[in-house]
Design a protein around this motif. Structure first.
Motif, PDB file in Angstrom:
ATOM      1  N   LEU A  22      -6.186   6.001   5.257  1.00  0.00           N
ATOM      2  CA  LEU A  22      -6.896   4.952   5.977  1.00  0.00           C
ATOM      3  C   LEU A  22      -6.731   5.101   7.485  1.00  0.00           C
ATOM      4  O   LEU A  22      -7.700   4.988   8.249  1.00  0.00           O
ATOM      5  N   GLN A  23      -5.514   5.384   7.925  1.00  0.00           N
ATOM      6  CA  GLN A  23      -5.259   5.495   9.358  1.00  0.00           C
ATOM      7  C   GLN A  23      -5.836   6.771   9.966  1.00  0.00           C
ATOM      8  O   GLN A  23      -6.091   6.830  11.164  1.00  0.00           O
ATOM      9  N   ALA A  54       0.841  -1.200   0.000  1.00  0.00           N
ATOM     10  CA  ALA A  54       0.000   0.000   0.000  1.00  0.00           C
ATOM     11  C   ALA A  54       0.875   1.249   0.000  1.00  0.00           C
ATOM     12  O   ALA A  54       1.915   1.302   0.656  1.00  0.00           O
ATOM     13  N   SER A  55       0.452   2.265  -0.738  1.00  0.00           N
ATOM     14  CA  SER A  55       1.216   3.504  -0.819  1.00  0.00           C
ATOM     15  C   SER A  55       1.126   4.272   0.493  1.00  0.00           C
ATOM     16  O   SER A  55       0.199   4.073   1.285  1.00  0.00           O
ATOM     17  N   SER A  56       2.074   5.161   0.707  1.00  0.00           N
ATOM     18  CA  SER A  56       2.066   5.957   1.939  1.00  0.00           C
ATOM     19  C   SER A  56       0.828   6.844   2.005  1.00  0.00           C
ATOM     20  O   SER A  56       0.281   7.075   3.082  1.00  0.00           O
ATOM     21  N   ASP A  57       0.366   7.353   0.849  1.00  0.00           N
ATOM     22  CA  ASP A  57      -0.845   8.182   0.832  1.00  0.00           C
ATOM     23  C   ASP A  57      -2.068   7.370   1.260  1.00  0.00           C
ATOM     24  O   ASP A  57      -2.901   7.836   2.038  1.00  0.00           O
ATOM     25  N   GLU A  77      -8.765   6.918  -2.884  1.00  0.00           N
ATOM     26  CA  GLU A  77      -7.487   6.289  -2.534  1.00  0.00           C
ATOM     27  C   GLU A  77      -7.538   4.774  -2.716  1.00  0.00           C
ATOM     28  O   GLU A  77      -6.560   4.158  -3.149  1.00  0.00           O
ATOM     29  N   MET A  78      -8.688   4.169  -2.402  1.00  0.00           N
ATOM     30  CA  MET A  78      -8.834   2.728  -2.616  1.00  0.00           C
ATOM     31  C   MET A  78      -8.762   2.403  -4.106  1.00  0.00           C
ATOM     32  O   MET A  78      -8.184   1.382  -4.513  1.00  0.00           O
TER      33      MET A  78
END
Length: 328
Positions: free
Chosen positions: A274-275, A266-269, A314-315
């Motif tokens: 998500l977090q 998963a990308s940092s973005d 983002e997904m």
């Protein structure tokens, strides 16, 4: 001024410095927001457990390290005051108001939320609504759930709308982001009741009330699924409980297991988005009902809020970059 009964569920671990300290004194230090007399009353009433065993002796000395649990009911006096809080009103006439509720807004005042609620806003927007029980609120949405809800401006309208709810004639549809890859839609038909030990939560229990949720898949991502849901019944936390029960809890719903889960690479973005999503990704997107006076069949829908939209984007990016089966 009205009286409201709130469920109290408290948990703490006695620290070592509470060694040889009386139970009533210890919990007064651990839960300073409650009076010593109220805490002592709960001990005597058998509402306090040490290491999962009920204790009724306020003078009992602690050894340190005990798990302390309090499950009780508390009556609170709630003053319902009008407050100038902006409401996103989708529709209003002489009988009903349709509201698009934002996240982080409680519907009713209560312990911990005595003001700044939808009820307070309604009293300001339409003062005569104070003559209708619960300021005309017919059904609730959880604090962090967004979307459509109906409010009655008269007692007769409220009575009619409640009858529709009870007869399962009011249409309520939601959209949600859930953990994991759902293969297809389906129905969850599982009774819901209070959780056996966590009294502020609900759970699937055979002793509970009937609860039925329909769902279908809108789009699959690598580690998540975008779904549409329709309620047949309206139990507290129904969608959240049912989705957790079938092992697909709602993204961001920490209470029911929706903690962030990241697909491989998963990308940092994507990780950041998500977090940083700190609520359940659940939105009441469509509401249908029969107007209580005109008897017209009416329906409203509102777009998914920006925070959920951004997460969906983002997904989608994550899926495009990593066009492969999900790996955990």
């Amino acid at each position: 001024m009205s009286q409201q009964v709130n469920e109290i569920s408290l948990n703490a671990k006695a620290s070592d410095d509470l060694y040889d300290t009386r139970l009533d004194q210890s919990i007064a230090r651990l839960f300073p927001e409650y009076s010593r007399s109220k805490l002592k009353e709960w001990i005597l009433a058998g509402k306090v457990k040490l290491n999962n065993e009920i204790v009724t002796t306020p003078r009992l000395k602690l050894k340190g390290g005990e798990e302390i649990e309090i499950s009780a009911m508390q009556e609170v006096q709630v003053t319902n005051q009008a407050q100038d809080i902006k409401l996103d009103i989708v529709h209003e006439d002489d009988d009903i108001i349709i509201i698009n509720k934002p996240a982080d807004l409680v519907v009713h005042p209560g312990a911990g939320n005595t003001s700044g609620t939808i009820l307070n806003a309604l009293l300001n927007h339409y003062p005569d609504i104070e003559n209708v029980p619960r300021a005309g609120i017919v059904h609730r949405l959880d604090k962090d759930t967004t979307g459509l809800m109906v409010v009655a401006k008269t007692l007769s309208a409220q009575t009619q709308l409640v009858k529709q709810l009870q007869a399962r004639e009011m249409g309520r549809e939601y959209e949600a982001l859930v953990l994991g890859n759902m293969i297809a839609g389906g129905i969850v038909d599982e009774n819901i009741d209070r959780h056996a030990t966590k009294r502020t939560l609900m759970a699937v229990r055979q002793t509970g009330k009937e609860a039925v949720t329909h769902y279908r898949v809108k789009k699959k991502y690598r580690a998540h699924t975008h779904i549409r849901l329709k309620l047949e019944t309206g139990r507290t936390h129904q969608i959240r409980v049912h989705m957790a029960h079938i092992k697909h809890p709602i993204v961001g719903d920490i209470q029911y297991g929706g903690r962030p889960r990241l697909p491989k690479n998963a990308s940092s973005d994507f990780v950041r988005h998500l977090q940083s999503f700190k609520r359940q990704a659940l939105h009441a997107i469509q509401l249908s009902l029969t107007h209580p006076t005109s008897e017209e069949n009416l329906s409203w829908s509102v777009a998914i809020p920006n925070d959920m939209q951004k997460l969906l984007v983002e997904m989608g990016k994550d899926l495009e970059i990593n066009d492969m089966p999900s790996q955990w």
